[in-house]
Design a protein around this motif. Structure first.
Motif, mmCIF file in Angstrom:
data_model
loop_
_atom_site.group_PDB
_atom_site.id
_atom_site.type_symbol
_atom_site.label_atom_id
_atom_site.label_comp_id
_atom_site.label_asym_id
_atom_site.label_seq_id
_atom_site.Cartn_x
_atom_site.Cartn_y
_atom_site.Cartn_z
ATOM 1 N N ILE A 1 0.866 -1.174 0.000
ATOM 2 C CA ILE A 1 0.000 0.000 0.000
ATOM 3 C C ILE A 1 0.901 1.220 0.000
ATOM 4 C CG2 ILE A 1 -1.670 1.344 1.326
ATOM 5 C CD1 ILE A 1 -2.767 -1.442 2.260
ATOM 6 N N LEU A 2 0.758 2.028 -1.026
ATOM 7 C CA LEU A 2 1.519 3.260 -1.147
ATOM 8 C C LEU A 2 0.605 4.432 -0.832
ATOM 9 C CD1 LEU A 2 3.351 2.464 -4.499
ATOM 10 C CD2 LEU A 2 4.357 2.489 -2.209
ATOM 11 N N ILE A 3 1.059 5.302 0.050
ATOM 12 C CA ILE A 3 0.299 6.501 0.404
ATOM 13 C C ILE A 3 1.226 7.697 0.231
ATOM 14 C CG2 ILE A 3 -0.984 7.725 2.209
ATOM 15 C CD1 ILE A 3 -1.486 4.840 3.437
ATOM 16 N N ARG A 4 0.826 8.581 -0.650
ATOM 17 C CA ARG A 4 1.617 9.797 -0.841
ATOM 18 C C ARG A 4 1.305 10.737 0.314
ATOM 19 N NH1 ARG A 4 1.193 14.199 -5.741
ATOM 20 N NH2 ARG A 4 2.706 15.651 -4.851
ATOM 21 N N HIS A 5 2.330 11.406 0.820
ATOM 22 C CA HIS A 5 2.099 12.354 1.910
ATOM 23 C C HIS A 5 1.019 13.346 1.511
ATOM 24 C CE1 HIS A 5 3.959 15.810 -0.055
ATOM 25 N NE2 HIS A 5 4.899 14.975 -0.484
ATOM 26 N N ASN B 1 2.837 -7.900 3.946
ATOM 27 C CA ASN B 1 2.050 -6.696 3.731
ATOM 28 C C ASN B 1 2.811 -5.473 4.233
ATOM 29 O OD1 ASN B 1 -0.329 -8.299 2.926
ATOM 30 N ND2 ASN B 1 -0.304 -8.918 5.077
ATOM 31 N N LEU B 2 3.008 -4.512 3.337
ATOM 32 C CA LEU B 2 3.763 -3.303 3.654
ATOM 33 C C LEU B 2 2.931 -2.079 3.309
ATOM 34 C CD1 LEU B 2 6.400 -1.685 4.258
ATOM 35 C CD2 LEU B 2 7.107 -2.178 1.895
ATOM 36 N N ILE B 3 2.821 -1.162 4.277
ATOM 37 C CA ILE B 3 2.223 0.155 4.041
ATOM 38 C C ILE B 3 3.367 1.154 4.047
ATOM 39 C CG2 ILE B 3 0.669 1.942 4.905
ATOM 40 C CD1 ILE B 3 -0.973 -0.281 6.240
ATOM 41 N N LEU B 4 3.431 1.983 3.012
ATOM 42 C CA LEU B 4 4.560 2.886 2.844
ATOM 43 C C LEU B 4 4.071 4.307 2.569
ATOM 44 C CD1 LEU B 4 7.676 1.994 0.802
ATOM 45 C CD2 LEU B 4 6.609 4.222 0.504
ATOM 46 N N ALA C 1 -2.043 12.701 -0.400
ATOM 47 C CA ALA C 1 -2.944 11.864 0.410
ATOM 48 C C ALA C 1 -3.560 10.726 -0.399
ATOM 49 C CB ALA C 1 -4.027 12.687 1.116
ATOM 50 N N GLY C 2 -3.047 10.469 -1.598
ATOM 51 C CA GLY C 2 -3.548 9.367 -2.415
ATOM 52 C C GLY C 2 -3.119 8.018 -1.868
ATOM 53 N N PHE C 3 -4.005 7.033 -1.997
ATOM 54 C CA PHE C 3 -3.825 5.667 -1.481
ATOM 55 C C PHE C 3 -3.929 4.711 -2.657
ATOM 56 C CE2 PHE C 3 -5.965 1.739 -0.283
ATOM 57 C CZ PHE C 3 -5.472 1.388 0.971
ATOM 58 N N VAL C 4 -2.906 3.866 -2.839
ATOM 59 C CA VAL C 4 -2.935 2.856 -3.900
ATOM 60 C C VAL C 4 -2.505 1.526 -3.296
ATOM 61 C CG1 VAL C 4 -2.078 2.130 -6.158
ATOM 62 C CG2 VAL C 4 -2.344 4.574 -5.664
ATOM 63 N N LYS D 1 -6.959 -1.282 -5.173
ATOM 64 C CA LYS D 1 -7.807 -0.172 -4.732
ATOM 65 C C LYS D 1 -7.053 1.132 -4.878
ATOM 66 C CE LYS D 1 -11.583 1.476 -2.987
ATOM 67 N NZ LYS D 1 -12.823 1.389 -3.723
ATOM 68 N N VAL D 2 -7.755 2.147 -5.336
ATOM 69 C CA VAL D 2 -7.231 3.503 -5.425
ATOM 70 C C VAL D 2 -8.229 4.402 -4.702
ATOM 71 C CG1 VAL D 2 -6.694 5.403 -7.000
ATOM 72 C CG2 VAL D 2 -6.080 3.067 -7.628
#
Length: 173
Positions: free
Chosen positions: A5-9, A103-106, A131-134, A153-154
């Protein structure tokens, strides 16, 4: 199988003359981070590790998500090498993840996140906004071997704000 899971600041503030790494979140950024964090719980695996860039705006975004999702703050690993805007550098950090974790959230930065999503995702994303979540899944069992995965999921703040009535997160004024 590996899940990322990539989350942009969230949106940062440019009000004060600070070094890039020290910029805090803007009010809009705080609101957007709360909004997205309030909508992601059903899209998270049961267990995961959390990594964040050491930039203040990424750390603060991670803290907002941690609060919303009851993630203990002391479990977030802050990594200087995630303070990167380069997709290949981000790829190298992700591929260094210990295989005991599936599982990694970054929490990180653009252009690295958008480039990574477009290199490894199942379809193109013009831009992962602040704040985007992918969420991506990979069939491989070794982080070093991940290749083309599937975007599961986006969630972007602008899409969440389109609901009538708007979805609510905690608001800061």
């Amino acid at each position: 199988m590996k899940n990322l899971i990539l989350i942009r600041h969230a949106k940062s503030s440019w009000e004060a003359p600070l070094m890039d790494k020290d910029r805090p979140l803007s009010k809009r950024g705080i609101n957007d981070a709360h909004l997205v964090a309030s909508q992601v719980e059903g899209h998270l695996p049961k267990s995961y590790i959390v990594w964040s860039s050491t930039a203040k705006r990424a750390k603060n975004t991670a803290y907002i998500f941690a609060e919303s999702l009851s993630i203990p703050l002391d479990t977030i690993e802050f990594k200087d090498d995630l303070y990167t805007f380069d997709g290949k550098s981000l790829e190298n950090v992700i591929k260094s993840c210990n295989n005991q974790f599936d599982n990694l959230i970054l929490f990180g930065h653009n252009d690295a996140i958008t480039n990574f999503v477009n290199t490894f995702g199942s379809h193109a994303v013009d831009n992962v906004p602040t704040a985007g979540f992918v969420s991506l899944s990979f069939q491989q069992n070794d982080w070093k071997d991940i290749r083309k995965g599937k975007i599961e999921k986006v969630l972007f703040p602008s899409e969440l704000k389109k609901h009538d009535p708007p979805l609510t997160g905690k608001q800061v004024y």
